[in-house]
Design a protein around this motif. Structure first.
Motif, PDB file in Angstrom:
ATOM      1  N   GLU A  15       6.201 -31.816 -12.832  1.00 17.66           N
ATOM      2  CA  GLU A  15       6.602 -33.197 -12.608  1.00 17.66           C
ATOM      3  C   GLU A  15       7.968 -33.517 -13.223  1.00 17.66           C
ATOM      4  OE1 GLU A  15       3.452 -35.593 -14.084  1.00 17.66           O
ATOM      5  OE2 GLU A  15       2.293 -35.490 -12.213  1.00 17.66           O
ATOM      6  N   MET A  16       8.571 -32.558 -13.925  1.00 13.72           N
ATOM      7  CA  MET A  16       9.931 -32.774 -14.416  1.00 13.72           C
ATOM      8  C   MET A  16      10.922 -32.960 -13.270  1.00 13.72           C
ATOM      9  SD  MET A  16       9.988 -29.979 -17.526  1.00 13.72           S
ATOM     10  CE  MET A  16      11.720 -30.249 -17.843  1.00 13.72           C
ATOM     11  N   ILE A  17      10.593 -32.400 -12.097  1.00 12.96           N
ATOM     12  CA  ILE A  17      11.400 -32.609 -10.898  1.00 12.96           C
ATOM     13  C   ILE A  17      10.753 -33.723 -10.092  1.00 12.96           C
ATOM     14  CG2 ILE A  17      12.286 -31.570  -8.773  1.00 12.96           C
ATOM     15  CD1 ILE A  17      12.323 -28.906 -10.124  1.00 12.96           C
ATOM     16  N   THR A  18      11.468 -34.816  -9.898  1.00 12.19           N
ATOM     17  CA  THR A  18      10.920 -35.979  -9.215  1.00 12.19           C
ATOM     18  C   THR A  18      10.804 -35.729  -7.716  1.00 12.19           C
ATOM     19  OG1 THR A  18      13.107 -36.948  -8.916  1.00 12.19           O
ATOM     20  CG2 THR A  18      11.933 -37.476 -10.972  1.00 12.19           C
ATOM     21  N   GLY A  19      10.124 -36.650  -7.039  1.00 13.37           N
ATOM     22  CA  GLY A  19       9.950 -36.528  -5.597  1.00 13.37           C
ATOM     23  C   GLY A  19      11.254 -36.513  -4.828  1.00 13.37           C
ATOM     24  N   PRO A  20      12.176 -37.463  -5.082  1.00 17.06           N
ATOM     25  CA  PRO A  20      13.471 -37.422  -4.378  1.00 17.06           C
ATOM     26  C   PRO A  20      14.259 -36.141  -4.650  1.00 17.06           C
ATOM     27  CG  PRO A  20      13.115 -39.582  -5.354  1.00 17.06           C
ATOM     28  CD  PRO A  20      12.014 -38.703  -5.853  1.00 17.06           C
ATOM     29  N   GLU A  21      14.190 -35.642  -5.897  1.00 13.69           N
ATOM     30  CA  GLU A  21      14.892 -34.396  -6.205  1.00 13.69           C
ATOM     31  C   GLU A  21      14.283 -33.222  -5.447  1.00 13.69           C
ATOM     32  OE1 GLU A  21      16.552 -35.160 -10.746  1.00 13.69           O
ATOM     33  OE2 GLU A  21      14.576 -34.253 -10.441  1.00 13.69           O
ATOM     34  N   ARG A  22      12.952 -33.226  -5.336  1.00  6.20           N
ATOM     35  CA  ARG A  22      12.303 -32.150  -4.589  1.00  6.20           C
ATOM     36  C   ARG A  22      12.693 -32.200  -3.110  1.00  6.20           C
ATOM     37  NH1 ARG A  22       8.500 -29.349  -6.888  1.00  6.20           N
ATOM     38  NH2 ARG A  22       8.129 -31.020  -8.406  1.00  6.20           N
ATOM     39  N   GLN A  23      12.770 -33.420  -2.565  1.00  6.66           N
ATOM     40  CA  GLN A  23      13.185 -33.561  -1.173  1.00  6.66           C
ATOM     41  C   GLN A  23      14.622 -33.102  -0.991  1.00  6.66           C
ATOM     42  OE1 GLN A  23      11.251 -34.425   1.354  1.00  6.66           O
ATOM     43  NE2 GLN A  23      12.933 -34.194   2.818  1.00  6.66           N
ATOM     44  N   ARG A  68      27.977 -26.334  -4.693  1.00  4.54           N
ATOM     45  CA  ARG A  68      28.694 -27.020  -5.770  1.00  4.54           C
ATOM     46  C   ARG A  68      28.214 -28.465  -5.919  1.00  4.54           C
ATOM     47  NH1 ARG A  68      33.291 -24.458  -3.578  1.00  4.54           N
ATOM     48  NH2 ARG A  68      33.802 -26.401  -2.490  1.00  4.54           N
ATOM     49  N   GLU A  69      27.981 -29.147  -4.800  1.00  4.01           N
ATOM     50  CA  GLU A  69      27.555 -30.542  -4.855  1.00  4.01           C
ATOM     51  C   GLU A  69      26.183 -30.699  -5.514  1.00  4.01           C
ATOM     52  OE1 GLU A  69      29.106 -33.522  -3.824  1.00  4.01           O
ATOM     53  OE2 GLU A  69      30.843 -32.185  -3.913  1.00  4.01           O
ATOM     54  N   ASN A  70      25.344 -29.694  -5.392  1.00  8.46           N
ATOM     55  CA  ASN A  70      23.986 -29.766  -5.945  1.00  8.46           C
ATOM     56  C   ASN A  70      23.804 -28.794  -7.109  1.00  8.46           C
ATOM     57  OD1 ASN A  70      22.353 -31.507  -3.758  1.00  8.46           O
ATOM     58  ND2 ASN A  70      23.757 -30.135  -2.668  1.00  8.46           N
ATOM     59  N   LYS A  71      24.886 -28.484  -7.801  1.00  6.16           N
ATOM     60  CA  LYS A  71      24.816 -27.509  -8.883  1.00  6.16           C
ATOM     61  C   LYS A  71      23.880 -27.954 -10.000  1.00  6.16           C
ATOM     62  CE  LYS A  71      27.772 -24.969 -12.115  1.00  6.16           C
ATOM     63  NZ  LYS A  71      29.162 -24.769 -12.600  1.00  6.16           N
ATOM     64  N   ARG A  72      23.986 -29.232 -10.405  1.00  4.21           N
ATOM     65  CA  ARG A  72      23.142 -29.722 -11.507  1.00  4.21           C
ATOM     66  C   ARG A  72      21.666 -29.635 -11.138  1.00  4.21           C
ATOM     67  NH1 ARG A  72      20.112 -33.716 -12.634  1.00  4.21           N
ATOM     68  NH2 ARG A  72      20.528 -34.658 -10.593  1.00  4.21           N
ATOM     69  N   LEU A  73      21.330 -30.029  -9.905  1.00  2.27           N
ATOM     70  CA  LEU A  73      19.935 -29.991  -9.474  1.00  2.27           C
ATOM     71  C   LEU A  73      19.420 -28.554  -9.380  1.00  2.27           C
ATOM     72  CD1 LEU A  73      17.531 -31.657  -8.554  1.00  2.27           C
ATOM     73  CD2 LEU A  73      18.433 -31.583  -6.226  1.00  2.27           C
ATOM     74  N   LYS A 120      18.675 -27.329 -12.885  1.00  2.00           N
ATOM     75  CA  LYS A 120      17.430 -27.922 -13.380  1.00  2.00           C
ATOM     76  C   LYS A 120      16.219 -27.247 -12.761  1.00  2.00           C
ATOM     77  CE  LYS A 120      14.963 -32.346 -13.658  1.00  2.00           C
ATOM     78  NZ  LYS A 120      15.010 -33.786 -13.320  1.00  2.00           N
ATOM     79  N   SER A 121      16.286 -26.964 -11.453  1.00  5.03           N
ATOM     80  CA  SER A 121      15.168 -26.288 -10.782  1.00  5.03           C
ATOM     81  C   SER A 121      14.948 -24.895 -11.349  1.00  5.03           C
ATOM     82  CB  SER A 121      15.456 -26.211  -9.278  1.00  5.03           C
ATOM     83  OG  SER A 121      14.469 -25.459  -8.615  1.00  5.03           O
ATOM     84  N   GLN A 122      16.021 -24.167 -11.640  1.00  8.08           N
ATOM     85  CA  GLN A 122      15.879 -22.826 -12.214  1.00  8.08           C
ATOM     86  C   GLN A 122      15.260 -22.880 -13.607  1.00  8.08           C
ATOM     87  OE1 GLN A 122      19.827 -21.232 -12.011  1.00  8.08           O
ATOM     88  NE2 GLN A 122      19.776 -20.918  -9.793  1.00  8.08           N
ATOM     89  N   ARG A 123      15.661 -23.878 -14.407  1.00  6.09           N
ATOM     90  CA  ARG A 123      15.070 -24.013 -15.740  1.00  6.09           C
ATOM     91  C   ARG A 123      13.574 -24.288 -15.652  1.00  6.09           C
ATOM     92  NH1 ARG A 123      19.772 -27.115 -16.797  1.00  6.09           N
ATOM     93  NH2 ARG A 123      18.527 -29.028 -16.613  1.00  6.09           N
ATOM     94  N   VAL A 124      13.174 -25.177 -14.743  1.00  5.32           N
ATOM     95  CA  VAL A 124      11.750 -25.497 -14.587  1.00  5.32           C
ATOM     96  C   VAL A 124      10.982 -24.266 -14.122  1.00  5.32           C
ATOM     97  CG1 VAL A 124      10.108 -26.867 -13.242  1.00  5.32           C
ATOM     98  CG2 VAL A 124      12.158 -27.947 -14.179  1.00  5.32           C
ATOM     99  N   GLU A 125      11.537 -23.511 -13.193  1.00  2.84           N
ATOM    100  CA  GLU A 125      10.857 -22.305 -12.726  1.00  2.84           C
ATOM    101  C   GLU A 125      10.719 -21.276 -13.841  1.00  2.84           C
ATOM    102  OE1 GLU A 125      13.062 -20.922  -9.419  1.00  2.84           O
ATOM    103  OE2 GLU A 125      12.386 -22.518  -8.056  1.00  2.84           O
ATOM    104  N   ALA A 126      11.724 -21.145 -14.694  1.00  2.00           N
ATOM    105  CA  ALA A 126      11.639 -20.208 -15.816  1.00  2.00           C
ATOM    106  C   ALA A 126      10.557 -20.646 -16.803  1.00  2.00           C
ATOM    107  CB  ALA A 126      12.991 -20.103 -16.512  1.00  2.00           C
TER     108      ALA A 126
END
Length: 545
Positions: free
Chosen positions: A500-508, A466-471, A474-480
């Motif tokens: 690159e739509m997913i930034t480095g901190p988001e990837r971490q 739940r805490e990371n639902k938005r992220l 976003k990751s699922q949209r990029v993968e699609a």
């Protein structure tokens, strides 16, 4: 039902079936058998919602119904143990994959997902799913999946569902019954063809329209024939999977206590009687030494005399993994299921020194108190009953520390205090106070703690999601987007730009989330293994004469 079990059941129902089904199931678990009218009032849901939720629960085998006489209404009752088995679904699927490969894994997964299915429908679904994973131009043959289905039925991992007894008139509330003779009888079906790949949206819409037209024709009296196995539904036999888990734990316990060859002898005996032994039987069917020798794997080049020595060693072991029941055929032997669970519990936590016969220790629990408490616990197991002064002397622990440890374990119900008065007035000065170990109470307490632990792990995992639902979205949209671009042959520069739509901190952050969720999942599986051993131990001990 304890609060820990009710909380865990509610979490499992919500995770697998959603909030509406969870409300209905939770109401039945809390209040016991109830008719539809009371369920609607208790849950506050619409009658149609409650009916659909009951359909889902009945389809999955989590709720049973019964006609109450003479009032004539139908009562619904939740199956608590069956709901708790939802926690073990991944383990069932993994075991089927290890034994029968991908077809077996997907067959068990489909049956668990839908509750029950006809053989023809299950085979067609699995063949289609396997075809999707193959290269273009290749497809899975339905006959191969059908052979795996037959193997699952022959080894009793799947079984027929109870059916309505044949009669001239079907009652409004039928009583389902099963025939033991046909429980694992697979109908003779000819399933030619191969799995089909998914089509485009337009083709799927056209196919659906064709299916609707065919369905209307059948309803209007068309000549379409029903499937050859129409009305024969199959479900997963959870007790057979539990028997397999128990056998694996028993083999591991023998290997830990003795050696690999001894464990292979026990494994051979269990494999020879896995189908003929009932799940609740106290021991396996008697097997002669000659039969065991002929059934040993080819890789074990041991002679008949060496096998007899191993069998005699297993039969003489204090934990009684194997018992000798006769002398015919070189000696007949059985694997003692009820007695072996004490050894399984001991193996499950690694022994803290030699223990007396037929008494396990509970190291996950004693680990909270330290090694000195473990010494006192082993001492009480061996001596049965001891006074506090005797505990101090035998355990060689100072009086103050021994008193504190005994009271701590007493407050946790790990040890019990028995009063033996010399006189009828129970005067403290004329009463013996003896400490003893109630193994069943300790096992039940540990089981209760395991239920609480699994519920906490599930809530923590759901909180992380739940805490990371938005992220995650976003990751699922990029993968699609990447998948669609790769299918159309996009260039590498375009793919890199989308990545690159997913930034480095988001990837971490995603990597940390994945690692935490994997740890929580692994912890749930490990606690479930402990739950299985404790439940089996308690059940076998209660059945012991």
């Amino acid at each position: 039902m304890t609060q820990a079990e009710l909380r865990l059941c509610s979490l499992l129902l919500r995770e697998y079936f959603g909030e509406i089904v969870e409300k209905v199931g939770n109401s039945l678990l809390r209040t016991g058998p109830r008719p539809l009218r009371l369920l609607v009032g208790d849950t506050g849901l619409l009658p149609d919602q409650v009916k659909k939720a009951l359909c889902v629960l009945i389809q999955q085998g989590l709720v049973q119904f019964e006609l109450q006489q003479p009032r004539g209404w139908v009562q619904y009752e939740a199956q608590r143990q069956r709901v708790l088995r939802l926690l073990r679904y991944p383990r069932y699927i993994y075991t089927a994959k290890a034994l029968y490969g991908d077809p077996g894994e997907l067959l068990v997964e489909e049956l668990l997902l839908h509750g029950h299915l006809p053989m023809s429908a299950a085979v067609a679904r699995v063949a289609e799913r396997l075809t999707e994973t193959m290269e273009d131009g290749k497809s899975m043959d339905c006959s191969e999946v059908s052979n795996t289905f037959v193997l699952l039925a022959d080894t009793h991992f799947i079984q027929r569902c109870p059916q309505v007894p044949p009669s001239a008139k079907v009652p409004p509330v039928p009583a389902l019954a099963s025939c033991d003779r046909d429980m694992y009888l697979v109908p003779r079906l000819s399933l030619p063809g191969k799995g089909k790949r998914r089509r485009s949206c337009e083709e799927e819409e056209e196919e659906e329209e064709g299916e609707h037209r065919a369905k209307r024709q059948r309803q209007q009296g068309g000549s379409s024939e029903a499937p050859p196995d129409d009305g024969i539904y199959w479900q997963v036999n959870l007790e057979r999977f539990h028997q397999h888990f128990r056998d694996q734990a028993l083999v591991s316990a023998v290997a830990s206590r003795m050696d690999q060859t001894s464990s292979e002898v026990v494994r051979t005996m269990l494999r020879m009687s896995e189908v003929t032994t009932a799940s609740g039987a106290p021991h396996t069917q008697p097997l002669s030494s000659n039969e065991i020798f002929r059934s040993l794997p080819a890789g074990y080049n041991i002679g008949k005399a060496v096998l007899d020595q191993y069998l005699a060693l297993l039969a003489d072991d204090p934990l009684e993994f194997v018992g000798k029941s006769g002398d015919s055929g070189g000696g007949t032997y059985t694997v003692s299921i009820l007695g072996a669970f004490w050894g399984i519990l001991g193996h499950f936590g690694a022994f803290w020194g030699p223990l007396p016969r037929c008494h396990p220790h509970l190291p996950p629990l004693l680990g909270r108190f330290g090694s000195r408490c473990a010494r006192i616990f082993r001492l009480l197991l061996r001596k049965k009953h001891l006074e506090q002064k005797q505990v101090e002397d035998f355990a060689m622990i100072p009086a103050k520390e021994a008193k504190d440890m005994l009271y701590r374990m007493l407050s946790e119900n790990l040890v019990a205090l028995q009063e033996i008065p010399k006189t009828p007035d129970h005067a403290p000065s004329r009463t013996f106070y003896l400490y003893t170990v109630n193994v069943m109470a300790a096992a039940r307490m540990l089981l209760h703690r395991c239920y609480k632990s699994v519920a906490n792990l599930m809530e923590r995992r759901q909180h992380e999601m739940r805490e990371n639902k938005r992220l995650l979205e976003k990751s699922q949209r990029v993968e699609a987007i990447l998948a669609s671009m790769q299918a159309t042959g996009a260039e590498a520069a375009q793919l890199h730009e989308v990545e690159e739509m997913i930034t480095g901190p988001e990837r971490q952050q995603l990597e940390n989330l994945k690692r935490n969720v994997n740890k929580l999942d692994a912890s749930e599986n490990q606690v479930d293994e402990t739950i299985f051993v404790l439940e089996s131990f308690i059940e076998s001990t209660m059945k012991r004469p």
